[in-house]
Design a protein around this motif. Structure first.
Motif, PDB file in Angstrom:
ATOM      1  N   ASN A  20       0.802  -1.217   0.000  1.00  0.00           N
ATOM      2  CA  ASN A  20       0.000   0.000   0.000  1.00  0.00           C
ATOM      3  C   ASN A  20       0.839   1.273   0.000  1.00  0.00           C
ATOM      4  O   ASN A  20       0.481   2.272  -0.631  1.00  0.00           O
ATOM      5  CB  ASN A  20      -0.934   0.032   1.214  1.00  0.00           C
ATOM      6  CG  ASN A  20      -2.062  -0.967   1.116  1.00  0.00           C
ATOM      7  OD1 ASN A  20      -2.359  -1.460   0.025  1.00  0.00           O
ATOM      8  ND2 ASN A  20      -2.686  -1.286   2.242  1.00  0.00           N
TER       9      ASN A  20
ATOM     10  N   SER B 275       0.370   4.233  -2.671  1.00  0.00           N
ATOM     11  CA  SER B 275       0.060   5.613  -2.257  1.00  0.00           C
ATOM     12  C   SER B 275       1.120   6.589  -2.756  1.00  0.00           C
ATOM     13  O   SER B 275       0.799   7.698  -3.220  1.00  0.00           O
ATOM     14  CB  SER B 275      -0.051   5.692  -0.735  1.00  0.00           C
ATOM     15  OG  SER B 275      -1.154   4.937  -0.276  1.00  0.00           O
TER      16      SER B 275
ATOM     17  N   ALA C 195      -4.827   8.844   1.736  1.00  0.00           N
ATOM     18  CA  ALA C 195      -4.442   8.124   2.952  1.00  0.00           C
ATOM     19  C   ALA C 195      -5.037   6.723   2.964  1.00  0.00           C
ATOM     20  O   ALA C 195      -4.378   5.745   3.308  1.00  0.00           O
ATOM     21  CB  ALA C 195      -4.905   8.898   4.185  1.00  0.00           C
ATOM     22  N   ASP C 196      -6.313   6.620   2.605  1.00  0.00           N
ATOM     23  CA  ASP C 196      -7.000   5.333   2.559  1.00  0.00           C
ATOM     24  C   ASP C 196      -7.373   5.043   1.110  1.00  0.00           C
ATOM     25  O   ASP C 196      -8.187   5.760   0.504  1.00  0.00           O
ATOM     26  CB  ASP C 196      -8.252   5.384   3.440  1.00  0.00           C
ATOM     27  CG  ASP C 196      -8.933   4.025   3.546  1.00  0.00           C
ATOM     28  OD1 ASP C 196      -8.448   3.063   2.924  1.00  0.00           O
ATOM     29  OD2 ASP C 196      -9.967   3.933   4.231  1.00  0.00           O
ATOM     30  N   LEU C 197      -6.804   4.006   0.550  1.00  0.00           N
ATOM     31  CA  LEU C 197      -7.022   3.701  -0.864  1.00  0.00           C
ATOM     32  C   LEU C 197      -8.450   3.245  -1.158  1.00  0.00           C
ATOM     33  O   LEU C 197      -8.969   3.458  -2.252  1.00  0.00           O
ATOM     34  CB  LEU C 197      -6.044   2.608  -1.312  1.00  0.00           C
ATOM     35  CG  LEU C 197      -4.558   2.987  -1.316  1.00  0.00           C
ATOM     36  CD1 LEU C 197      -3.701   1.748  -1.565  1.00  0.00           C
ATOM     37  CD2 LEU C 197      -4.288   4.046  -2.387  1.00  0.00           C
ATOM     38  N   ARG C 198      -9.092   2.635  -0.186  1.00  0.00           N
ATOM     39  CA  ARG C 198     -10.424   2.070  -0.439  1.00  0.00           C
ATOM     40  C   ARG C 198     -11.498   3.150  -0.433  1.00  0.00           C
ATOM     41  O   ARG C 198     -11.499   4.065   0.403  1.00  0.00           O
ATOM     42  CB  ARG C 198     -10.756   1.005   0.592  1.00  0.00           C
ATOM     43  CG  ARG C 198     -12.052   0.263   0.294  1.00  0.00           C
ATOM     44  CD  ARG C 198     -12.065  -1.113   0.898  1.00  0.00           C
ATOM     45  NE  ARG C 198     -13.263  -1.853   0.494  1.00  0.00           N
ATOM     46  CZ  ARG C 198     -13.425  -3.154   0.680  1.00  0.00           C
ATOM     47  NH1 ARG C 198     -12.458  -3.862   1.254  1.00  0.00           N
ATOM     48  NH2 ARG C 198     -14.530  -3.754   0.297  1.00  0.00           N
TER      49      ARG C 198
ATOM     50  N   THR D  95     -14.914   4.683   0.427  1.00  0.00           N
ATOM     51  CA  THR D  95     -15.781   4.494   1.588  1.00  0.00           C
ATOM     52  C   THR D  95     -17.260   4.624   1.203  1.00  0.00           C
ATOM     53  O   THR D  95     -17.594   5.140   0.137  1.00  0.00           O
ATOM     54  CB  THR D  95     -15.462   5.540   2.662  1.00  0.00           C
ATOM     55  OG1 THR D  95     -15.786   6.856   2.149  1.00  0.00           O
ATOM     56  CG2 THR D  95     -13.989   5.500   3.043  1.00  0.00           C
TER      57      THR D  95
ATOM     58  N   TYR E  86     -11.089   0.862  -5.237  1.00  0.00           N
ATOM     59  CA  TYR E  86      -9.875   1.504  -4.742  1.00  0.00           C
ATOM     60  C   TYR E  86      -9.494   2.698  -5.607  1.00  0.00           C
ATOM     61  O   TYR E  86      -9.648   2.673  -6.831  1.00  0.00           O
ATOM     62  CB  TYR E  86      -8.717   0.510  -4.709  1.00  0.00           C
ATOM     63  CG  TYR E  86      -8.960  -0.649  -3.782  1.00  0.00           C
ATOM     64  CD1 TYR E  86      -8.713  -0.528  -2.411  1.00  0.00           C
ATOM     65  CD2 TYR E  86      -9.462  -1.848  -4.257  1.00  0.00           C
ATOM     66  CE1 TYR E  86      -8.948  -1.581  -1.545  1.00  0.00           C
ATOM     67  CE2 TYR E  86      -9.699  -2.911  -3.406  1.00  0.00           C
ATOM     68  CZ  TYR E  86      -9.444  -2.778  -2.048  1.00  0.00           C
ATOM     69  OH  TYR E  86      -9.694  -3.820  -1.196  1.00  0.00           O
TER      70      TYR E  86
ATOM     71  N   THR F  67      -3.778  -5.082   2.255  1.00  0.00           N
ATOM     72  CA  THR F  67      -5.238  -4.995   2.402  1.00  0.00           C
ATOM     73  C   THR F  67      -6.006  -5.370   1.132  1.00  0.00           C
ATOM     74  O   THR F  67      -7.231  -5.480   1.169  1.00  0.00           O
ATOM     75  CB  THR F  67      -5.649  -3.564   2.808  1.00  0.00           C
ATOM     76  OG1 THR F  67      -5.172  -2.639   1.824  1.00  0.00           O
ATOM     77  CG2 THR F  67      -5.080  -3.201   4.174  1.00  0.00           C
TER      78      THR F  67
END
Length: 426
Positions: free
Chosen positions: A41, A45, A57-60, A62, A179, A196
């Motif tokens: 990850n 990033s 910060a968060d690839l997924r 939401t 993603y 992840t």
């Protein structure tokens, strides 16, 4: 557009030197893939920030981002998506293959078992543009095949988010795993996995040269759909066709990419000249005229054949991604067309009808590969296992022949595996 008279075996071609990239591009892709394999990850990033200018910060994606995307869409846009989904699903469900078995008189049962892939990764181009149609065309055949896990990836904009249209299209299809990543790093993450992101079995979807090179490099670790090149259209027309409509259709591909190819093949010189004039006039009114102009200048062609049969032969030699047939009886020529990704018959079957709405898939072979490959379809997301259940009677009748065949190839252990059962039978 350049105009050329063709007859007999005059060479015609859409082929461009694409897909292999430069040595520098190949090295870049290899480096990216190795970094993702090593650092997961964090590498994805870092490359996303470097290449897309997005600090993610968060690839997924939401649930909140999904809700926000829906809120940015007009109801009329959602309704259009739903209509397109209905059409595309209806078409692709007819491609679904089933397992089959048959029995011989000696009691042997043979067959083929069809099993959907466990997982698939769908790459959707993004960043400065939005392609919800790519979501539909890649996801729907996978769903129809029965793939349980479908992962969607797309490069984010500089705000770190995906296009509302892409997210809405994915949500309408029930895709939960998405993603915010693109380029070679996304292909590497799909192929090898990260902390992840679990790896997938197949990757589909178009992208830039770095995506294409990455797909080529990971092939074997995973399956891929194809190495897609710039878009192509060929129009096969006679004197009955409308020059204005032909010019518009040629330019619909030219605006895609400076390397897109737009070709008219006709047996009518007056039509050819009229189309040439129309293209020049319509080009000036396009918002993306600079892109379209380069495409037309470098890869736009008009071929004038002496007969319609020669024009058909030229089209088969071109093996275009998209082929429109605009003749007095287009259906009469369908049987003569051997090589084309998608074939559009008649004046109301403009190429964008297939791009977005009619139902057939718009992920198509390019650069002459329609000679041996097909559009993305449901069977691309299924695999086949051969089933063999030999009966005692069939084995007794054929065992000596099978053992002899093994020895013909110098494989003694194969022969003895058969003969061990012959002794049991005795």
């Amino acid at each position: 557009m350049k105009m050329t008279s063709i007859s007999g075996k005059t060479a015609v071609s859409l082929k461009r030197t694409i897909g292999s990239g430069t040595e520098e591009q190949r090295k870049t892709v290899s480096t990216i893939i190795e970094e993702v394999k090593k650092n997961g990850n964090a590498a994805v990033s870092a490359f996303t920030k470097r290449f897309d200018g997005a600090d993610v910060a968060d690839l997924r994606v939401t649930e909140q981002e999904m809700k926000e995307a829906y809120g940015m869409m007009k109801q009329s846009e959602i309704d259009i998506l739903k209509s397109a989904i209905c059409n595309i699903k209806e078409y692709h469900k007819r491609q679904l293959a089933s397992s089959w078995f048959y029995h011989r008189k000696d009691g042997t049962m043979l067959g083929q078992k069809i099993t959907p892939l466990d997982s698939a990764g769908v790459y959707v181009p993004g960043g400065t543009a939005a392609y919800p149609s790519s979501v539909l065309m890649n996801v729907i055949p996978a769903l129809a095949a029965g793939v349980e896990r479908i992962v969607l990836v797309s490069p984010p904009g500089k705000d770190g988010k995906l296009s509302p249209g892409v997210l809405a299209a994915a949500a309408e299809l029930g895709i939960k795993e998405m993603y915010k990543m693109g380029g070679a790093q996304a292909i590497a993450a799909l192929a090898y996995g990260t902390e992840t992101i679990a790896p997938v079995d197949k990757i589909t979807g178009p992208g830039n040269i770095y995506v294409a090179l990455a797909k080529r490099e990971v092939f074997g670790q995973v399956d891929i759909d194809m190495i897609a090149g710039p878009s192509e259209i060929a129009v096969l027309a006679d004197q009955t066709a409308d020059p204005r409509e032909i010019a518009a259709d040629l330019l619909s591909q030219a605006e895609h990419d400076t390397m897109a190819s737009s070709v008219l093949v006709t047996d009518s010189r007056p039509l050819a000249e009229a189309v040439q004039k129309e293209v020049d006039q319509q080009l000036e009114r396009l918002p993306r005229k600079e892109i379209a102009r380069q495409s037309i200048e470098n890869y736009g062609r008009i071929y004038v054949a002496e007969t319609l049969d020669e024009a058909v032969s030229a089209v088969n030699e071109l093996a275009p991604e998209h082929l429109e047939i605009l003749t007095v009886q287009p259906e009469a020529l369908l049987g003569k067309i051997r090589h084309a990704g998608a074939i559009f018959l008649g004046p109301y079957s403009s190429e964008p009808v297939g791009d977005y709405f009619a139902g057939p898939n718009h992920v198509l072979p390019t650069n002459g590969t329609a000679r041996f490959s097909s559009p993305l379809n449901v069977t691309d997301f299924q695999k086949r296992s051969s089933i063999i259940s030999y009966s005692r009677e069939a084995f007794s009748e054929n065992a000596e022949k099978i053992a002899a065949f093994a020895r013909l190839e110098g494989l003694e252990a194969h022969a003895r595996a058969i003969e061990s059962r012959i002794r049991e039978e005795d």
